[in-house]
Design a protein around this motif. Structure first.
Motif, mmCIF file in Angstrom:
data_model
loop_
_atom_site.group_PDB
_atom_site.id
_atom_site.type_symbol
_atom_site.label_atom_id
_atom_site.label_comp_id
_atom_site.label_asym_id
_atom_site.label_seq_id
_atom_site.Cartn_x
_atom_site.Cartn_y
_atom_site.Cartn_z
ATOM 1 N N GLY A 124 7.570 -54.958 -35.018
ATOM 2 C CA GLY A 124 7.792 -53.824 -35.901
ATOM 3 C C GLY A 124 9.184 -53.841 -36.496
ATOM 4 O O GLY A 124 10.060 -54.596 -36.066
ATOM 5 N N PHE A 125 9.396 -53.012 -37.511
ATOM 6 C CA PHE A 125 10.673 -53.023 -38.221
ATOM 7 C C PHE A 125 11.817 -52.543 -37.341
ATOM 8 O O PHE A 125 12.845 -53.199 -37.223
ATOM 9 C CB PHE A 125 10.593 -52.142 -39.470
ATOM 10 C CG PHE A 125 9.606 -52.621 -40.484
ATOM 11 C CD1 PHE A 125 9.657 -53.912 -40.964
ATOM 12 C CD2 PHE A 125 8.613 -51.783 -40.953
ATOM 13 C CE1 PHE A 125 8.746 -54.367 -41.893
ATOM 14 C CE2 PHE A 125 7.700 -52.226 -41.886
ATOM 15 C CZ PHE A 125 7.763 -53.516 -42.357
ATOM 16 N N LEU B 144 1.269 -57.972 -41.474
ATOM 17 C CA LEU B 144 2.359 -57.009 -41.665
ATOM 18 C C LEU B 144 1.995 -55.982 -42.729
ATOM 19 O O LEU B 144 2.200 -54.777 -42.559
ATOM 20 C CB LEU B 144 3.630 -57.770 -42.058
ATOM 21 C CG LEU B 144 4.911 -56.967 -42.191
ATOM 22 C CD1 LEU B 144 5.283 -56.319 -40.880
ATOM 23 C CD2 LEU B 144 6.052 -57.858 -42.665
ATOM 24 N N ARG C 67 -0.589 -53.233 -41.724
ATOM 25 C CA ARG C 67 -0.027 -52.206 -40.855
ATOM 26 C C ARG C 67 0.871 -51.252 -41.626
ATOM 27 O O ARG C 67 0.997 -50.076 -41.285
ATOM 28 C CB ARG C 67 0.753 -52.887 -39.725
ATOM 29 C CG ARG C 67 1.420 -51.942 -38.808
ATOM 30 C CD ARG C 67 1.458 -52.446 -37.384
ATOM 31 N NE ARG C 67 1.603 -53.884 -37.280
ATOM 32 C CZ ARG C 67 2.764 -54.530 -37.331
ATOM 33 N NH1 ARG C 67 3.866 -53.862 -37.537
ATOM 34 N NH2 ARG C 67 2.801 -55.834 -37.199
ATOM 35 N N THR C 68 1.497 -51.748 -42.666
ATOM 36 C CA THR C 68 2.545 -50.982 -43.325
ATOM 37 C C THR C 68 2.005 -49.847 -44.190
ATOM 38 O O THR C 68 2.713 -48.896 -44.483
ATOM 39 C CB THR C 68 3.423 -51.930 -44.167
ATOM 40 O OG1 THR C 68 3.837 -53.023 -43.355
ATOM 41 C CG2 THR C 68 4.648 -51.206 -44.680
ATOM 42 N N GLU D 97 2.321 -47.004 -42.166
ATOM 43 C CA GLU D 97 3.625 -46.917 -41.495
ATOM 44 C C GLU D 97 4.369 -45.667 -41.965
ATOM 45 O O GLU D 97 4.285 -45.281 -43.121
ATOM 46 C CB GLU D 97 4.461 -48.159 -41.817
ATOM 47 C CG GLU D 97 5.701 -48.277 -40.979
ATOM 48 C CD GLU D 97 5.611 -49.504 -40.082
ATOM 49 O OE1 GLU D 97 6.590 -49.814 -39.429
ATOM 50 O OE2 GLU D 97 4.541 -50.132 -40.047
ATOM 51 N N ASN E 146 7.580 -45.269 -42.151
ATOM 52 C CA ASN E 146 8.829 -45.577 -42.848
ATOM 53 C C ASN E 146 8.739 -45.207 -44.331
ATOM 54 O O ASN E 146 7.951 -45.755 -45.092
ATOM 55 C CB ASN E 146 9.135 -47.059 -42.692
ATOM 56 C CG ASN E 146 10.552 -47.390 -43.093
ATOM 57 O OD1 ASN E 146 11.036 -46.914 -44.105
ATOM 58 N ND2 ASN E 146 11.223 -48.188 -42.299
ATOM 59 N N VAL F 269 9.770 -47.928 -47.338
ATOM 60 C CA VAL F 269 8.832 -49.045 -47.451
ATOM 61 C C VAL F 269 7.577 -48.592 -48.173
ATOM 62 O O VAL F 269 7.052 -49.294 -49.039
ATOM 63 C CB VAL F 269 8.475 -49.598 -46.050
ATOM 64 C CG1 VAL F 269 7.514 -50.761 -46.197
ATOM 65 C CG2 VAL F 269 9.714 -50.045 -45.312
ATOM 66 N N ARG F 270 7.084 -47.404 -47.807
ATOM 67 C CA ARG F 270 5.852 -46.925 -48.424
ATOM 68 C C ARG F 270 6.050 -46.623 -49.902
ATOM 69 O O ARG F 270 5.192 -46.900 -50.731
ATOM 70 C CB ARG F 270 5.364 -45.681 -47.684
ATOM 71 C CG ARG F 270 4.904 -46.046 -46.288
ATOM 72 C CD ARG F 270 3.833 -45.141 -45.744
ATOM 73 N NE ARG F 270 3.240 -44.244 -46.675
ATOM 74 C CZ ARG F 270 2.903 -43.020 -46.382
ATOM 75 N NH1 ARG F 270 3.149 -42.551 -45.173
ATOM 76 N NH2 ARG F 270 2.326 -42.260 -47.270
#
Lengths: 232, 232
Positions: free
Chosen positions: A28-29, A120, A123-124, A127, A129, A132-133
């Motif tokens: 994960g990040f 990756l 999953r994002t 996510e 975050n 990132v989104r």
DNA sequence: GATTCGTTCAAACGTTTGTTTGAATTGTAC
DNA sequence: GTACAATTCAAACAAACGTTTGAACGAATC
């Protein structure tokens, strides 16, 4: 000691990107530290900040370099479909294949990190975050507009909200399909059929079955008000 | 200042659990600090380690208290189906509804944190965190064995691997469905139909459509070798 | 050979992390 | 009211975090 050991000087950037990609998938990040990245890449700790500016910028660059190419292929596939159809409406299955097929093809590439990245990416979407989104939303805006528009035209009798939801469900199924083998082995111990070549037809059958499914009651009523008959 | 302000002494535990659940959904496990949790819960920083032992143990307890009840409901629903059938084979759609319907019902509960938790759960299946996934696998072992077994019996002509994969795809679709509104709004700005009551029939139609889809070529051949005819 | 520019390096920066500690406070039973 | 156990509290702990710094290095250009 005159000849330098390092073959190509500025490969540091790509070594960082490759190492970070793998580590982000594994941990994960947040749980992946700069020191983990740089030590795996075999570069100095300060190299990330020198080449990318910050950890967040590194994350963005990881998505950018892969998504730009993936979405280019997607748009090219849709262009080709529309050119071949020559004005006629497209088949929903072809649209779905153009979008998810290119993604699965990238996920089948285990040699150049495509598989790693697709895990990756899947999953994002969910996510938390924020940045990132937001970045993903911008990067996807054009592709989604094109593909959703094509689906709307291909399925004029189906309420647009319903298409939007089903597209969303399909993204979820694809995400799990790619991330999947690990999770599946937790469920079924005696599971070894993870052949990526078989994944493609498996998932595509499922996706098209879901897209073509009868509309739920409320949407069914609304559709009949408009005079339509069948979902797909 | 004699009467204590605090009404019920040992509600500290549950206040921590509720606060952490929300924060984990919003920011993820790693990005949520102990100080964020305790300050939101209005308790002392040391309270988490006193009541749960560690941050990891707190995460486990969050899943335990919700999953125990959810999986109990799932098994009860399956028991009821089998009792009503009285030995006859179950309909696949009923099995799917027993499994995913209970989950969606919990996700529709926005007042007692059920919605929050289901968003967290859906994301965690693909989460890299090792110990959380191992814990999930243990917690799910019995339920999955029961439901997969029921599906195998309900669809004797479909290869078990195919059923396993499709169940996995369904989990992905459900995960995105629940986590969904946020991600969907990124895709389509003018999107406001997030009514959880409509989500249930929407998703169920999609899932059953995917489950009943024609088998992919390879699985189709294998099925015909066994003498079957249709997927569902 | 000196100069310049891009890159690498070891070291340190100030914060924030999860956890621990020991004293203070509370509720309960005698 | 005193004793006891459970809980809360402010404060501190070492460790790890992302980032910055200034010197050292490498390969070109003149």
């Amino acid at each position: 000691m005159s000849t330098p050991i390092r073959p190509h000087p500025p490969e540091t950037r790509s070594r960082i990107l490759d190492a970070a990609e793998v580590l982000f998938v594994e941990h994960g990040f947040e749980a992946t530290s700069m020191r983990m990245i740089t030590s795996r890449a075999g570069v100095n700790l300060a190299a990330v900040n020198y080449h990318f500016g910050s950890k967040d910028a590194l994350i963005q660059e990881i998505f950018r370099r892969r998504l730009t190419e993936l979405n280019r292929q997607r748009l090219a596939a849709l262009d080709k479909l529309e050119a071949e159809a020559g004005g006629a409406t497209l088949k929903p299955s072809h649209i779905v294949e153009a979008f998810f097929g290119t993604a699965l093809a990238l996920a089948a590439d285990t040699e150049h990190g495509g598989h790693t990245f697709m895990r990756l990416l899947g999953r994002t979407y969910t996510e938390p975050n924020t940045f990132v989104r937001q970045f993903l939303a911008e990067e996807y805006a054009e592709v989604l507009e094109r593909f959703l528009g094509a689906l709307y035209r291909a399925l004029p009798d189906v309420p647009r909200e319903e298409i939007l939801w089903r597209f969303h469900f399909m993204m979820g199924a694809m995400s799990y399909a790619i991330a999947g083998t690990d999770a599946l082995q937790l469920f079924a111990g005696n599971f070894d059929d993870a052949d990526p070549a078989r994944l493609m037809p498996r998932l595509m059958s499922f996706l098209l079955g879901g897209l073509r499914a009868p509309l739920p009651d409320h949407a069914e009523l609304e559709k009949q008000r408009r005079g339509g008959r069948e979902a797909a």
